[in-house]
Enzyme design. Structure first.
Site, mmCIF file in Angstrom:
data_model
loop_
_atom_site.group_PDB
_atom_site.id
_atom_site.type_symbol
_atom_site.label_atom_id
_atom_site.label_comp_id
_atom_site.label_asym_id
_atom_site.label_seq_id
_atom_site.Cartn_x
_atom_site.Cartn_y
_atom_site.Cartn_z
ATOM 1 N N THR A 154 17.862 -73.228 63.671
ATOM 2 C CA THR A 154 18.555 -72.120 63.921
ATOM 3 C C THR A 154 20.013 -72.294 63.998
ATOM 4 O O THR A 154 20.596 -72.929 65.034
ATOM 5 C CB THR A 154 18.038 -71.254 64.798
ATOM 6 O OG1 THR A 154 16.754 -70.835 64.636
ATOM 7 C CG2 THR A 154 18.901 -69.696 65.015
ATOM 8 N N GLY A 169 14.854 -60.327 58.047
ATOM 9 C CA GLY A 169 15.855 -59.105 58.534
ATOM 10 C C GLY A 169 15.480 -57.588 57.993
ATOM 11 O O GLY A 169 15.736 -57.458 56.650
ATOM 12 N N HIS A 186 19.560 -63.191 62.400
ATOM 13 C CA HIS A 186 18.870 -63.405 63.636
ATOM 14 C C HIS A 186 18.388 -61.747 64.048
ATOM 15 O O HIS A 186 18.168 -61.521 65.132
ATOM 16 C CB HIS A 186 19.700 -63.746 64.721
ATOM 17 C CG HIS A 186 19.078 -64.532 65.691
ATOM 18 N ND1 HIS A 186 19.077 -66.091 65.773
ATOM 19 C CD2 HIS A 186 18.246 -64.207 66.691
ATOM 20 C CE1 HIS A 186 18.499 -66.377 66.662
ATOM 21 N NE2 HIS A 186 17.699 -65.387 67.384
ATOM 22 N N ARG A 226 10.306 -53.914 56.188
ATOM 23 C CA ARG A 226 9.350 -53.045 57.119
ATOM 24 C C ARG A 226 8.281 -52.430 55.835
ATOM 25 O O ARG A 226 7.593 -51.702 56.345
ATOM 26 C CB ARG A 226 10.050 -51.794 57.617
ATOM 27 C CG ARG A 226 11.174 -52.103 58.655
ATOM 28 C CD ARG A 226 10.629 -52.825 60.220
ATOM 29 N NE ARG A 226 11.922 -53.162 60.769
ATOM 30 C CZ ARG A 226 11.992 -54.375 61.034
ATOM 31 N NH1 ARG A 226 11.803 -55.548 60.321
ATOM 32 N NH2 ARG A 226 12.941 -54.573 61.712
ATOM 33 N N LYS A 265 18.164 -71.775 59.414
ATOM 34 C CA LYS A 265 17.967 -70.356 59.423
ATOM 35 C C LYS A 265 19.212 -69.887 59.888
ATOM 36 O O LYS A 265 19.661 -70.360 61.149
ATOM 37 C CB LYS A 265 16.788 -70.344 60.305
ATOM 38 C CG LYS A 265 16.447 -69.011 60.489
ATOM 39 C CD LYS A 265 15.096 -68.884 61.540
ATOM 40 C CE LYS A 265 14.867 -67.579 62.136
ATOM 41 N NZ LYS A 265 15.733 -66.620 62.926
ATOM 42 N N TYR A 270 16.237 -74.991 68.395
ATOM 43 C CA TYR A 270 17.456 -75.011 68.477
ATOM 44 C C TYR A 270 17.786 -76.174 69.199
ATOM 45 O O TYR A 270 16.933 -76.881 69.849
ATOM 46 C CB TYR A 270 17.352 -74.119 69.734
ATOM 47 C CG TYR A 270 17.344 -72.702 69.723
ATOM 48 C CD1 TYR A 270 18.260 -71.870 68.923
ATOM 49 C CD2 TYR A 270 16.340 -71.841 70.170
ATOM 50 C CE1 TYR A 270 18.329 -70.530 68.757
ATOM 51 C CE2 TYR A 270 16.072 -70.318 70.060
ATOM 52 C CZ TYR A 270 17.100 -69.756 69.107
ATOM 53 O OH TYR A 270 16.927 -68.347 69.081
ATOM 54 N N TYR A 317 14.138 -55.714 74.877
ATOM 55 C CA TYR A 317 14.028 -57.074 74.591
ATOM 56 C C TYR A 317 13.982 -57.209 73.041
ATOM 57 O O TYR A 317 14.709 -58.165 72.310
ATOM 58 C CB TYR A 317 13.508 -58.092 75.230
ATOM 59 C CG TYR A 317 13.502 -59.602 74.693
ATOM 60 C CD1 TYR A 317 14.562 -60.331 74.450
ATOM 61 C CD2 TYR A 317 12.424 -60.245 74.379
ATOM 62 C CE1 TYR A 317 14.901 -61.656 74.114
ATOM 63 C CE2 TYR A 317 12.285 -61.366 73.828
ATOM 64 C CZ TYR A 317 13.527 -62.321 73.607
ATOM 65 O OH TYR A 317 13.564 -63.275 73.121
ATOM 66 N N SER A 321 8.625 -70.225 67.643
ATOM 67 C CA SER A 321 9.848 -70.315 68.311
ATOM 68 C C SER A 321 9.701 -71.709 69.260
ATOM 69 O O SER A 321 8.849 -71.870 69.869
ATOM 70 C CB SER A 321 10.280 -69.101 69.006
ATOM 71 O OG SER A 321 11.312 -69.312 69.922
HETATM 72 C C1 FNR Z 1 14.049 -63.189 67.403
HETATM 73 N N1 FNR Z 1 14.399 -64.299 66.485
HETATM 74 C C2 FNR Z 1 14.521 -65.625 66.766
HETATM 75 N N2 FNR Z 1 15.131 -66.363 65.831
HETATM 76 C C3 FNR Z 1 15.011 -67.548 66.084
HETATM 77 O O1 FNR Z 1 15.620 -68.667 65.240
HETATM 78 N N3 FNR Z 1 14.473 -68.192 67.285
HETATM 79 C C4 FNR Z 1 14.031 -67.374 68.255
HETATM 80 O O2 FNR Z 1 13.359 -67.921 69.288
HETATM 81 C C5 FNR Z 1 14.154 -66.102 67.801
HETATM 82 N N4 FNR Z 1 13.660 -65.252 68.963
HETATM 83 C C6 FNR Z 1 13.508 -63.755 68.418
HETATM 84 C C7 FNR Z 1 12.895 -62.880 69.528
HETATM 85 C C8 FNR Z 1 12.847 -61.527 69.139
HETATM 86 C C9 FNR Z 1 12.516 -60.564 70.035
HETATM 87 C C10 FNR Z 1 13.362 -61.189 67.912
HETATM 88 C C11 FNR Z 1 13.420 -59.701 67.633
HETATM 89 C C12 FNR Z 1 13.813 -61.962 67.023
HETATM 90 C C13 FNR Z 1 15.087 -63.641 65.011
HETATM 91 C C14 FNR Z 1 13.831 -63.737 64.062
HETATM 92 O O3 FNR Z 1 13.278 -65.141 63.841
HETATM 93 C C15 FNR Z 1 14.220 -63.345 62.897
HETATM 94 O O4 FNR Z 1 15.259 -63.994 62.226
HETATM 95 C C16 FNR Z 1 14.490 -61.592 62.955
HETATM 96 O O5 FNR Z 1 13.575 -61.226 63.742
HETATM 97 C C17 FNR Z 1 14.198 -60.925 61.315
HETATM 98 O O6 FNR Z 1 14.498 -59.762 61.398
HETATM 99 P P1 FNR Z 1 13.544 -58.416 61.769
HETATM 100 O O7 FNR Z 1 12.342 -58.691 60.627
HETATM 101 O O8 FNR Z 1 12.999 -58.423 63.082
HETATM 102 O O9 FNR Z 1 14.089 -57.111 61.230
#
Ligand code: FNR
Length: 411
Positions: free
Chosen positions: A159, A335, A303, A338, A279, A133, A27, A109
């Site tokens: 989002t 995004g 995302h 790292r 976002k 959301y 997940y 979140s």
């Molecule tokens: C997310 N992301 C996300 N975005 C959002 O607006 N609401 C959410 O609930 C979530 N939940 C979520 C769960 C998981 C497991 C991940 C990996 C990502 C997206 C998050 O905010 C963000 O945009 C990305 O995770 C950025 O990319 P990296 O840093 O994971 O590569």
């Protein structure tokens, strides 16, 4: 003091991998479809190299950045990610405490496994913002927004890249389900309301505005049982409208959202207390619309590659957004970050700030609050080191001249 087992985010990823069960690991880590956008978010950073300047007295480096009216200790924040108690029993509370101890903004979140009030308390005076959301049932969103305002959240991040849920095949195959001891905490009450017949009566009497619009006979019945967890995934041409308990899979996607109807409403209900950000912007056209509709800021995001696979890597989408916005509002990016050098590169391409998603979850899975602090420290230290070695002492001095592009500049 260093954690000798973990000196890089890549090592943190491996350490976390061993500590998560398969469902959680899949997940957290997967992207949509074949995952090419997820991997390109990361590899996009490899297309640039840094042009370091020397002999500049870098003995005083200031890596702080103003964000949401406060000073952040580095140029990045913690991106909102759902259901953090899957990684560690302290979940979002551990993340909030780690952010507080490091002076890093936390994005929470809507689908957290701790209430926004508890997270606000754990954050104390440290800046926290709420990812939103916007639900088809607007009343639920309004309640959440009012609670966030009361709890001192500085902004909502709407989002906008989830009109439908991206297809995450491992999640579908694993029949992802939140374990029974966890809940989507911000909506736990509504869950109880809609889980019982008495609750159904109660929710009817409290949604007076809905009563007026739709005759009872045509209103969708609340389901007797929870839907299968993957209900939000689009099933051919049939969309399953929301109703019943609020879960990520039933409520995150909202295909009815539009600019005209969402942003003015949000601006009004958020009032002067909370900024309204979007976002999930990936184009100049939408950046222009966001500014036009009065958004206070933009996050360039796909995302984490979990929605539209095949979309541009965020670092590649960033320059056109920056050019369109012309500094009228701040532009952030997330995004694939790292390394501290990734933060430097994003800033050099015009971002004002970065957000980091998965590495925080890996820190949480590794060692709870301590693991998140480790993650924040690694990225902060690397970013500061990068500034010094590139010959920059202030974040605002990080400009395009510090980068060259591997493919275009001929090597
Ligand atoms: C997310 N992301 C996300 N975005 C959002 O607006 N609401 C959410 O609930 C979530 N939940 C979520 C769960 C998981 C497991 C991940 C990996 C990502 C997206 C998050 O905010 C963000 O945009 C990305 O995770 C950025 O990319 P990296 O840093 O994971 O590569």
């Amino acid at each position: 003091p260093h954690d000798l087992n973990c000196l890089t985010i890549s090592e943190l990823e491996s350490l976390a991998y061993e500590r998560m069960d398969k469902q959680t690991r899949d997940y957290y880590n997967e992207g949509a479809d074949c995952g090419s956008t997820l991997s390109e978010n990361i590899s996009a950073y490899e297309k640039y190299r840094i042009r370091p300047r020397v002999l500049r007295d870098i003995s005083q480096i200031d890596a702080t950045v103003p964000v949401f009216g406060h000073t952040n200790s580095s140029a990045f924040g913690v991106a909102p990610t759902a259901m953090q108690r899957l990684a560690h029993s302290d979940g979002e509370i551990a993340t909030a405490r780690a952010c507080r101890s490091r002076g890093i903004v936390m994005g929470l979140s809507s689908f957290s496994t701790s209430t926004l009030e508890d997270v606000a308390q754990a954050s104390g005076a440290n800046t926290h913002v709420l990812q939103l959301y916007l639900f088809e049932e607007r009343d639920h969103s309004l309640k959440l927004i009012n609670r966030a305002k009361k709890a001192g959240y500085r902004a909502v991040l709407l989002t906008v890249d989830t009109p439908m849920l991206g297809r995450r095949n491992l999640e579908i195959r694993n029949q992802f389900k939140l374990p029974a001891h966890l809940s989507i905490a911000n909506f736990a009450e509504q869950d109880e309301d809609t889980d019982t017949a008495a609750g159904r009566e109660h929710s009817r009497t409290t949604t007076a505005t809905d009563e007026k619009k739709t005759p009872a006979s045509r209103r969708p019945q609340m389901p007797r049982q929870r839907r299968p967890s993957t209900a939000g995934y689009h099933d051919g041409h049939r969309r399953i409208p929301p109703g019943g308990p609020i879960t990520f899979h039933t409520h995150a996607a909202n295909p009815t959202l539009s600019w005209d109807e969402s942003i003015p409403w949000l601006k009004e209900v958020c009032g002067p207390e909370m900024e309204v950000w979007v976002k999930g912007i990936a184009t100049a056209e939408d950046a222009e619309l966001a500014v036009h509709h009065g958004c206070d800021g933009i996050i360039v995001s796909n995302h984490g590659g979990r929605q539209l696979n095949g979309a541009l890597a965020t670092l590649d989408a960033l320059p056109e957004v920056v050019a369109a916005v012309k500094k009228r509002v701040p532009v952030h990016v997330d995004g694939g970050i790292r390394h501290g050098t990734d933060i430097f590169k994003a800033l050099a391409l015009g971002a004002d700030f970065c957000w980091v998603g998965r590495p925080i979850l890996w820190g949480l899975a590794y060692k709870g609050q301590e693991g998140v602090e480790l993650c924040l420290r690694l990225l902060s230290d690397e970013f500061r080191l990068c500034m010094g070695l590139a010959g920059v002492t202030k974040v605002k001095d990080i400009t395009r001249e510090y980068l060259c592009r591997v493919d275009r500049d001929g090597f």
